[in-house]
Design an enzyme around this catalytic site. Structure first.
Site, PDB file in Angstrom:
ATOM      1  N   PRO A 199      13.369-111.153  -9.862  1.00 31.97           N
ATOM      2  CA  PRO A 199      12.083-110.370 -10.474  1.00 31.97           C
ATOM      3  C   PRO A 199      11.793-111.178 -11.685  1.00 31.97           C
ATOM      4  O   PRO A 199      12.550-111.562 -12.617  1.00 31.97           O
ATOM      5  CB  PRO A 199      12.355-109.057 -10.584  1.00 31.97           C
ATOM      6  CG  PRO A 199      13.430-108.914  -9.823  1.00 31.97           C
ATOM      7  CD  PRO A 199      14.327-110.195  -9.645  1.00 31.97           C
ATOM      8  N   GLU A 421      33.912-122.486 -14.657  1.00 29.82           N
ATOM      9  CA  GLU A 421      33.056-123.330 -13.818  1.00 29.82           C
ATOM     10  C   GLU A 421      32.935-124.798 -13.929  1.00 29.82           C
ATOM     11  O   GLU A 421      33.392-125.569 -12.980  1.00 29.82           O
ATOM     12  CB  GLU A 421      31.413-123.056 -13.942  1.00 29.82           C
ATOM     13  CG  GLU A 421      31.116-121.852 -13.553  1.00 29.82           C
ATOM     14  CD  GLU A 421      31.125-121.354 -12.235  1.00 29.82           C
ATOM     15  OE1 GLU A 421      31.419-122.214 -11.350  1.00 29.82           O
ATOM     16  OE2 GLU A 421      31.501-119.997 -11.827  1.00 29.82           O
TER      17      GLU A 421
HETATM   18  P1  ADP Z   1       7.640-112.531 -10.371  1.00 29.19           P
HETATM   19  O1  ADP Z   1       6.230-112.557  -9.511  1.00 29.19           O
HETATM   20  O2  ADP Z   1       8.502-113.734 -10.301  1.00 29.19           O
HETATM   21  O3  ADP Z   1       8.270-111.166 -10.232  1.00 29.19           O
HETATM   22  P2  ADP Z   1       5.564-112.788 -12.375  1.00 29.19           P
HETATM   23  O4  ADP Z   1       4.922-114.209 -11.740  1.00 29.19           O
HETATM   24  O5  ADP Z   1       4.819-111.536 -11.695  1.00 29.19           O
HETATM   25  O6  ADP Z   1       7.020-112.571 -11.858  1.00 29.19           O
HETATM   26  O7  ADP Z   1       5.646-112.928 -13.959  1.00 29.19           O
HETATM   27  C1  ADP Z   1       5.321-111.799 -14.819  1.00 29.19           C
HETATM   28  C2  ADP Z   1       4.855-112.283 -15.953  1.00 29.19           C
HETATM   29  O8  ADP Z   1       5.890-113.051 -16.682  1.00 29.19           O
HETATM   30  C3  ADP Z   1       3.727-113.516 -15.955  1.00 29.19           C
HETATM   31  O9  ADP Z   1       2.341-112.874 -15.903  1.00 29.19           O
HETATM   32  C4  ADP Z   1       3.866-114.398 -17.129  1.00 29.19           C
HETATM   33  O10 ADP Z   1       3.175-113.932 -18.207  1.00 29.19           O
HETATM   34  C5  ADP Z   1       5.325-114.362 -17.155  1.00 29.19           C
HETATM   35  N1  ADP Z   1       6.142-115.300 -16.815  1.00 29.19           N
HETATM   36  C6  ADP Z   1       7.237-115.319 -15.792  1.00 29.19           C
HETATM   37  N2  ADP Z   1       7.588-116.427 -15.469  1.00 29.19           N
HETATM   38  C7  ADP Z   1       7.011-117.112 -16.364  1.00 29.19           C
HETATM   39  C8  ADP Z   1       7.232-118.606 -16.451  1.00 29.19           C
HETATM   40  N3  ADP Z   1       8.188-119.436 -15.639  1.00 29.19           N
HETATM   41  N4  ADP Z   1       6.436-119.247 -17.194  1.00 29.19           N
HETATM   42  C9  ADP Z   1       5.572-118.551 -17.964  1.00 29.19           C
HETATM   43  N5  ADP Z   1       5.287-117.340 -17.962  1.00 29.19           N
HETATM   44  C10 ADP Z   1       6.010-116.597 -17.223  1.00 29.19           C
HETATM   45 ZN    ZN Z   2      34.845-119.707  -9.289  1.00 29.49          ZN
END
Ligand code: ADP
Ligand code: ZN
Ligand code: MG
Length: 606
Positions: A199, A421
């Protein structure tokens, strides 16, 4: 469209009401004098009545009486008493006409208006209920609530630290931009792409970015939204979704939290109540099978629990491509911070690298949260710019939250994991016939695995030699061996390694006839009866003495390979030290990088 329609009903209602009020008002302004019938008769006799209109109950007309300002006299009104009024009028030579009583307006007031009012109130209440329970309105409208976001302003630039996932999605973008050209060249698109990862790593964001990059419509629905309270609605929605999407091709259908909908059928505990979800899932499978990706519709979904998905969803022709959206490494975290700091006023030389160093294990969502916290703290402290102290405190706060969720490891543990590791990796690299090391990581993945060494076989293997199996055991034991060399102590982190190594060794002895002492025999695997404590089946196939011999042999193999791993690692301890330092700093190193390091450090062996 629909919304507009609803509004115009209100306008009509308002219009009617205003007209009625106005009419009523005008009527009262144009003064009509109400006079008693006796007075009317008197005026008639005095010949002061000029004209009259008679309806059933009412006499209206004009009279010329004192102080008449109106050009044609004063309007008057009286209640009709004498039914034989016409003769009287004739007698006094007054022009008169009959009139149908106009009750239209009054009827409008007493009937139509209350009905409108009633419907209005009812509609408002209905809307409020619907607002609280999503899908309530949809029942009446029979249309799925679909968010169409033509103008997504998310691009790849807004997503960082997930370069591998981005690379895989570039192809999808190319396809969506020009589906016809893509298929002409013989390219074949997958129907479904499943974004898998913990998540907050940016799966939802990434899906939006794909839509944004390819500038196509984006139909987004969450898996939990499908699971409705009304049976059959979920399935209808899926059908509707695909119908709409096909009209809009090229476009993306995105199902977030697929696990809510796609849990394996028959799973989920409590009997009943899950039929709805199953129906919806079945409909989804039917729709997925029924469309041709050539029309330019790409189905994307995201989940953080791929293991509970119904296997039918993952079959070829469905979600057959999985893209891993992993936790960011240090470099990635730095880039993510950069993105989120774009709109925050910070001190000039904020050390982003230091911040990235201080936030191991955090994902994009955590980092976004962190920046927000720091900004809030700065405001509370009355500062104009966010500085390091705010970030440090914000990190502590966010960390405290994450520690509760068991997602972070402390520095000492990180060190142990790094050496462990590397132990695997160095042993693997030092022995021929082992699978090449692709990467080594100490970014925790879930609660079970604190780090991992990824070995990818270069070819499919059906046969393995004794040497190869022994090398594999040595590699598995390398983790623990490394811990022993460095810390003179071992941790519980190796229990999975031990289980796998023991398994291989036991198979060698009992099934493959690879032990000289036991000889070329095959002993069936011991099956334990689930109901009895004792080994039941299989045990009888060989004597106690043989069982003991097998045990000793297995132990012997493991001991020997452990020693071998120790020897290798001691010999390469400079690589171990350097590699660990590098891994602790970068959190993730490529297999080639380690290989280079080995060749550099121990040129004699190269
Ligand atoms: P997931 O769907 O994987 O649970 P989200 O896409 O809903 O995560 O991410 C929630 C928020 O966290 C996004 O709106 C963004 O602001 C931030 N975020 C998460 N991952 C990234 C990333 N790789 N780069 C920039 N912002 C991110
Ligand atoms: Zn191991
Ligand atoms: Mg999400």
């Amino acid at each position: 469209m629909e919304k507009h329609h609803k509004f115009s009903i209100w306008y009509v209602l308002l219009g009617v009401w205003v007209v009625l009020i106005l009419q009523n008002y005008l009527a009262s302004v144009v003064a009509v004098k109400t006079i008693p019938y006796s007075e009317f008769l008197r005026l008639l006799k005095e010949q002061k009545i000029t004209e009259v209109a008679i309806s059933e109950n009412l006499i209206q007309g004009r009279m010329t009486d004192g102080g008449a300002t109106a050009r044609n006299g004063i309007l008057f009104r009286t209640v009709r008493v004498d039914p034989e009024i016409s003769r009287l009028l004739e007698q006094y030579n007054v022009s008169f006409k009959g009139r149908m009583e106009s009750t239209f307006l009054r009827q409008l007031f007493s009937w139509v208006f209350p009905i409108f009012l009633f419907f209005g109130i009812w509609y408002l209440m209905f809307k409020r209920i619907a607002g609280k329970q999503p899908g309530f309105m949809a029942l009446g409208k029979k249309k799925a609530r679909i968010y169409r976001q033509d103008e997504l302003n998310v691009t790849f630039e807004d997503v960082a630290g997930v370069d591998e996932a981005k690379q895989e999605l570039v192809e999808v973008i190319d396809f969506l931009k020009e589906p016809a050209r893509f298929t002409e060249l013989g390219g074949k698109m997958p129907k479904g792409i499943l974004l898998v990862g913990p998540p907050g790593t940016g799966k939802t964001l990434l899906a939006k970015a794909v839509a944004g990059e390819s500038a196509v419509p984006f139909f987004s629905l969450s898996g939990s939204e499908f699971v409705e309270m009304f049976v059959g609605l979920g399935a209808a929605r899926v059908r509707d979704l695909f119908e709409q999407a096909k009209k809009e091709a090229p476009c993306i259908i995105f199902i977030d939290e697929l696990d809510a909908l796609g849990k394996a059928r028959g799973l989920g505990g409590v009997a009943g109540g899950h039929d709805e979800r199953e129906q919806t899932l079945n409909q989804l499978l039917v729709e997925m099978d029924g469309f041709d990706p050539k029309i330019g519709v790409i189905l994307m979904a995201a989940t953080n629990r791929p293991e509970i998905l119904d296997p039918a969803l993952l079959r070829p022709g469905r979600f057959d491509r999985q893209v891993l959206v992993d936790r960011p490494d240090k470099k990635g975290r730095e880039e993510i911070l950069k993105i989120h700091l774009k709109n925050v006023k910070t001190i000039k030389n904020l050390d982003l690298e230091k911040l990235a160093n201080m936030t191991p294990g955090m994902v994009g969502a955590d980092l976004a949260n962190l920046v927000n916290e720091a900004a809030l703290l700065a405001v509370r402290r009355g500062k104009k710019k966010v500085g390091m102290p705010e970030f440090e405190e914000a990190i502590e706060r966010v960390m405290a939250g994450l520690e509760k969720k068991n997602r972070l490891i402390n520095p000492k543990e990180r060190e142990i994991v790094a050496y462990h590791e590397l132990g695997h990796a160095i042993v693997a690299l030092s022995l021929p016939g082992t699978e090449p090391v692709q990467k080594i990581s100490i970014i925790p993945r879930g609660i079970a695995a604190l780090g991992y060494t990824m070995q990818v076989p270069t070819e499919d293997r059906y046969l393995m030699s004794k040497t190869e199996l022994l090398n594999k055991i040595a590699t598995l034991l390398g983790g623990r061996a490394s811990e022993e060399i460095i810390f003179s102590d071992v941790s519980t982190g190796a229990h999975n390694d031990l289980a796998r190594a023991t398994d291989i060794a036991r198979s060698m002895v009992r099934e493959y006839g690879m032990s000289q002492k036991v000889g070329q025999v095959y002993f069936a695997r011991e099956k334990r009866s689930p109901f009895l404590d004792v080994g039941f089946e299989g045990k009888g196939e060989y004597s106690e003495a043989t069982a003991e011999m097998i045990d000793t042999e297995v132990r012997e193999i493991l001991k020997e390979q452990y020693q071998r791993a120790l020897t290798i690692l001691k010999e390469k301890s400079p690589v171990l030290e350097k590699g660990a330092a590098l891994l602790l700093e970068k959190e993730k190193i490529e297999g080639d990088e380690l290989k280079g390091l080995m060749e550099q450090t121990t040129p004699k062996l190269a």
